[in-house]
Design an enzyme around this catalytic site. Sequence first.
Site, PDB file in Angstrom:
ATOM      1  N   SER A 460      48.434  46.273  46.620  1.00 25.38           N
ATOM      2  CA  SER A 460      46.942  46.856  47.023  1.00 25.38           C
ATOM      3  C   SER A 460      46.040  45.972  47.690  1.00 25.38           C
ATOM      4  CB  SER A 460      46.341  47.333  45.635  1.00 25.38           C
ATOM      5  OG  SER A 460      45.225  47.934  45.673  1.00 25.38           O
ATOM      6  N   TYR A 473      43.860  45.443  36.885  1.00 20.80           N
ATOM      7  CA  TYR A 473      44.492  46.066  38.060  1.00 20.80           C
ATOM      8  C   TYR A 473      44.732  45.272  39.216  1.00 20.80           C
ATOM      9  CZ  TYR A 473      45.746  49.153  41.881  1.00 20.80           C
ATOM     10  OH  TYR A 473      46.466  49.915  42.934  1.00 20.80           O
TER      11      TYR A 473
END
Length: 589
Positions: A460, A473
Amino acid sequence: MSNKAARVPPVGRRRVHGEGVDLAVYEQGDPARPTLLLVHGYPDTHAMWDEVAALLAERFHVVRYDVRGAGASSRPFGRKRYALDYLMSDMRAVLDATAPDRKVHLVGHDWGSIQGWEAACTMPDRFASFTSISGPCLDHVAHWMRRKLARPTPSNLRRAAGQAARSGYIYFFQTPLLPELLWLGGLTRLFTRALAVGEGVAPRPGHPARTMARDAAAGVGLYRANMVRRLRSPRDRRTDVPTQVIVPTRDLFVSPHLVGGLGGRVPELSLRPVPAGHWVPRSHPGLVARWITEHVTGVQGGPLTAAESRTLGRARVRPERRPFDGSLVVVTGAGSGIGRATALAFAGRGAEVVAADLDLETARRTAELAGPAARAFQVDVSDPTAMEDFAKAVLHEHGVPDVVVNNAGIGMAGSFFDHTADDWRKVLDVNLWGVIHGSRLFAAQMAERGQGGHIVNTASAAAFTPSRALPAYSTSKAAVLMLSECLRAELKGRGIGVSAICPGIVDTGITRTARFVGQDEAGQARSRDRAARAYARRGYGPERVAERIVAAVRDDRAVVPVTPEARLGRLASRAAPGALRLLARLGPG
């Protein structure tokens, strides 16, 4: 003696009279079975094939011989005695002596492959199939070079110059006496050392041969008698013999690009790339033997496993061929979003897709959309036992994957102080350990197969853009990015590419399932709704990410920031990390 060694069929030897020479011919296996003729190159002897021949002789009648000037065969005097006409006469004599009444399956390496092309084009009635390794048709090389120079684009000139540089030793071999003096004066020691260091091929009894200095000195005649004449005046060579070309992508002497345009001259052509150097029969004998067996079995119409049929289909060159025809692609988290879009993108390019997801129904829907060859699996990527069972099931039912996309992931947002130990464990188990499990299990299969492959890990933009709102995350995705870099460094030598895909704001279902810790259910629902609306307004769909994933596999890209904000974040993380740290402080407090 081990049981395996005891099963190796014995080698018989005979003398066959060729065109003015006596040829040493070696045979293994049952003569009643299909005959394979293995022809060695320069500066080798028949013994270069020892490992491959031992594997093939369990199923075939394997014939080898020392070509004129090499090993135990005669060494004729004079350049013209090494011309291809004489070499073809020798090959016919060996065929007449060992398999006079049937077609044989021809396999050649280096100069043995150059001879093979000449034979397949001039006497195709003698051959049932041909496997070429690191030895192109000289006439095709000349035509290929002329096409590149006739259209001098930067790409064409680069490829032509690359092959010219690889062929530098050929020009040197045209000089009188000096090459022979160097070989007889001790160049064999340097060659043996270079083979071990550069190709990982350690010397063993028979290879390099004790006669190598004399063989190499005599074999210079092959280059002098054929190269200049064929390259100056190429013929229009074609063959209908079913031909398999094994293409070592790290060959220092033969460019992989030389196969370009070959399909127009060989209607039944298959290409088999392998991440290996020039002496691939020595460095990868099991792989070479397996591919020869598959090619021969396919030509004869024999039984093939589903995996063998798929790999043969992938290798076949056809005008309508799609870029991933015959490939097996495994995608986790394939039930929706980027995973589903990626599965469909590969399926649309000819791949057989395995769609895996925790939600079996969504995985089945993806498989339905991907076509009849797709298969759905249910798997929890965070469960190591489940992933081991999944990898074994894929191997048993479909074979070794060519591409694995470790895409499954979950979202979680909130303050660091609101993340419990269970929250951290959940995120890391799926986002990081799921990638570790998939990479570890499938990379091991790819490495054992020896044909290379590609692993894609979905990271990401959060991997390099810190945020106070995404501590767990972002940490998991940063770990995926670093894992991918480490894997790429280790697996590159095995021909396995690794790519880390780093999307930014993409409209997928992850915002609707993400947890917002530190909030009650109503607050989480409002946060999910706000995030989903924001991502929808961004208007960047998962299909565009899937296209970048396909391109990353095709081009072997290491790190791929996908969206504009991801590319900006990647640049800022390198050029202005302090600015990113200031931005990370913004957000709910």
